[in-house]
Design a protein around this motif. Structure first.
Motif, mmCIF file in Angstrom:
data_model
loop_
_atom_site.group_PDB
_atom_site.id
_atom_site.type_symbol
_atom_site.label_atom_id
_atom_site.label_comp_id
_atom_site.label_asym_id
_atom_site.label_seq_id
_atom_site.Cartn_x
_atom_site.Cartn_y
_atom_site.Cartn_z
ATOM 1 N N LYS A 174 11.093 43.827 30.209
ATOM 2 C CA LYS A 174 10.059 44.466 28.366
ATOM 3 C C LYS A 174 8.426 43.881 28.965
ATOM 4 N N LEU A 175 7.723 44.519 28.199
ATOM 5 C CA LEU A 175 6.703 44.924 28.163
ATOM 6 C C LEU A 175 5.953 44.958 26.437
ATOM 7 N N VAL A 176 4.669 43.903 26.571
ATOM 8 C CA VAL A 176 4.113 43.816 25.444
ATOM 9 C C VAL A 176 3.296 44.428 25.706
ATOM 10 N N THR A 177 2.179 45.398 24.817
ATOM 11 C CA THR A 177 1.200 46.041 24.721
ATOM 12 C C THR A 177 0.208 45.854 23.607
ATOM 13 N N PHE A 178 -0.845 45.051 23.535
ATOM 14 C CA PHE A 178 -1.534 45.293 21.859
ATOM 15 C C PHE A 178 -2.162 46.067 22.002
ATOM 16 N N ILE A 179 -1.915 46.379 21.651
ATOM 17 C CA ILE A 179 -2.726 47.754 20.521
ATOM 18 C C ILE A 179 -3.852 47.525 19.751
ATOM 19 N N LYS A 180 -3.863 47.047 18.811
ATOM 20 C CA LYS A 180 -5.152 46.874 18.427
ATOM 21 C C LYS A 180 -4.574 45.213 17.026
ATOM 22 N N VAL A 181 -6.161 44.663 16.690
ATOM 23 C CA VAL A 181 -5.583 43.296 16.432
ATOM 24 C C VAL A 181 -7.163 43.883 15.031
ATOM 25 N N ASP A 182 -6.176 43.748 13.744
ATOM 26 C CA ASP A 182 -7.268 43.744 12.702
ATOM 27 C C ASP A 182 -8.020 42.309 12.416
ATOM 28 N N TYR A 183 -8.671 41.823 11.720
ATOM 29 C CA TYR A 183 -8.556 40.364 10.820
ATOM 30 C C TYR A 183 -9.296 40.297 9.709
ATOM 31 N N GLU A 184 -9.016 39.820 8.617
ATOM 32 C CA GLU A 184 -10.321 39.609 7.419
ATOM 33 C C GLU A 184 -10.710 38.078 7.606
ATOM 34 N N ARG B 76 -2.872 44.664 32.273
ATOM 35 C CA ARG B 76 -2.400 44.146 31.172
ATOM 36 C C ARG B 76 -3.033 43.750 29.617
ATOM 37 N N PRO B 77 -2.836 44.393 28.870
ATOM 38 C CA PRO B 77 -3.946 44.368 27.328
ATOM 39 C C PRO B 77 -3.559 42.524 27.383
ATOM 40 N N THR B 78 -4.414 42.076 26.852
ATOM 41 C CA THR B 78 -4.763 40.112 26.725
ATOM 42 C C THR B 78 -6.247 40.394 25.407
ATOM 43 N N ASN C 227 3.722 29.866 22.071
ATOM 44 C CA ASN C 227 3.427 31.360 22.921
ATOM 45 C C ASN C 227 1.633 30.581 23.077
ATOM 46 N N LEU C 228 1.486 31.172 21.798
ATOM 47 C CA LEU C 228 -0.426 30.657 21.696
ATOM 48 C C LEU C 228 -0.585 29.685 22.153
ATOM 49 N N GLU C 229 -0.226 28.325 22.025
ATOM 50 C CA GLU C 229 -1.005 27.340 22.209
ATOM 51 C C GLU C 229 -1.186 27.239 24.179
ATOM 52 N N THR C 230 -0.183 28.130 24.892
ATOM 53 C CA THR C 230 -0.996 28.183 26.160
ATOM 54 C C THR C 230 -1.547 28.642 26.659
ATOM 55 N N PHE C 231 -2.879 29.221 25.690
ATOM 56 C CA PHE C 231 -3.843 30.365 25.796
ATOM 57 C C PHE C 231 -5.078 30.174 25.523
ATOM 58 N N GLY C 232 -5.180 28.365 24.903
ATOM 59 C CA GLY C 232 -6.228 27.943 24.773
ATOM 60 C C GLY C 232 -6.065 26.545 23.674
ATOM 61 N N LEU D 123 -8.478 31.438 22.108
ATOM 62 C CA LEU D 123 -7.372 31.740 23.133
ATOM 63 C C LEU D 123 -8.281 32.177 24.233
ATOM 64 N N LYS D 124 -7.739 32.354 25.551
ATOM 65 C CA LYS D 124 -8.762 33.483 26.164
ATOM 66 C C LYS D 124 -7.690 33.977 27.046
ATOM 67 N N ASP D 125 -7.536 35.455 27.151
ATOM 68 C CA ASP D 125 -6.414 36.764 27.899
ATOM 69 C C ASP D 125 -5.118 36.377 27.494
ATOM 70 N N PHE D 126 -5.455 35.886 25.983
ATOM 71 C CA PHE D 126 -3.917 35.939 25.540
ATOM 72 C C PHE D 126 -2.416 36.735 25.497
ATOM 73 N N TYR D 127 -1.605 36.739 25.496
ATOM 74 C CA TYR D 127 -0.454 38.041 26.207
ATOM 75 C C TYR D 127 0.906 37.547 25.685
ATOM 76 N N MET D 128 1.773 38.304 25.189
ATOM 77 C CA MET D 128 3.245 38.239 24.857
ATOM 78 C C MET D 128 3.959 37.986 26.473
ATOM 79 N N ASP D 129 4.430 36.636 26.203
ATOM 80 C CA ASP D 129 5.256 36.605 27.606
ATOM 81 C C ASP D 129 6.905 37.201 26.868
ATOM 82 N N THR D 130 6.986 37.832 27.484
ATOM 83 C CA THR D 130 8.024 38.777 27.244
ATOM 84 C C THR D 130 9.413 37.889 26.967
#
Length: 190
Positions: free
Chosen positions: A32-42, A61-63, A123-128, A143-150
């Protein structure tokens, strides 16, 4: 698996007899592949600053890169609401998992109570450098170059479009003051 190899071998022999070229290959499991499309935040600008960039990494890979600064230490009254939803129509998402208001400080002490959140944070803590204990110290987080490990997804996760909505708040007297809220949009595919 051995039956497949045996059948493939017999088919190859039969094809060789009829002078047809044959290659024996064992089918591989599709990943499986997880592709980030968008990240919104407030964010609560009195408490922090944040910048989020969605980009294509060198391997295509989108990161996600995230840079944040917390202006003040946050004591033990830190909470998260988490909702994982799957798209059911062009404009509508259906909630699959809701954690409700969860004490992050209690979670950091006993993460086994919330397996999905535990997996996501691991998963997050491995990227920053992120905040994973209380009190949360003021300072810079990233976070730097974060992607979701499938490999962290349950094997039964269906393909489709997903939204992960999480809001972090702190308790002040009888009210919950927002710190930040993020909406991560992603597609799970083969």
């Amino acid at each position: 698996m051995n039956q497949f190899i045996g059948v493939a071998f017999v088919v190859c022999i039969l094809q060789l007899i009829t002078v047809i070229e044959c290659k024996t290959e064992i089918p591989t499991k599709h990943e499986k592949l997880v592709t980030f499309i968008k990240v919104d935040y407030e964010i609560n600008k009195n408490l922090m600053s944040m910048k989020v960039d969605l980009k294509n990494n060198t391997n295509g890979r989108p990161t996600v890169d995230l840079d944040a600064e917390l202006f003040t230490e946050i004591p033990d009254e830190l909470y998260i609401n988490n909702i994982i939803s799957r798209r059911v129509s062009q404009l509508e998402y259906h909630a699959l998992i809701k954690t409700g208001r969860l004490s992050l400080c209690d979670f950091f002490k006993n993460s086994d109570r919330e397996p999905f959140l535990k997996t996501l944070l691991r998963n997050l803590e491995t990227f920053g450098h992120m905040m994973f204990n209380c009190p949360v110290k003021k300072g810079k987080y990233y976070l730097k170059d974060f992607y979701m490990d499938t490999n962290t997804l349950p094997s039964f996760t269906p393909t489709g479009d997903y939204r992960v909505d999480f809001a972090v708040t702190r308790k002040e007297k009888d009210a919950y003051v927002p710190i930040y809220r993020m909406l991560w949009y992603a597609t799970v595919s083969y």
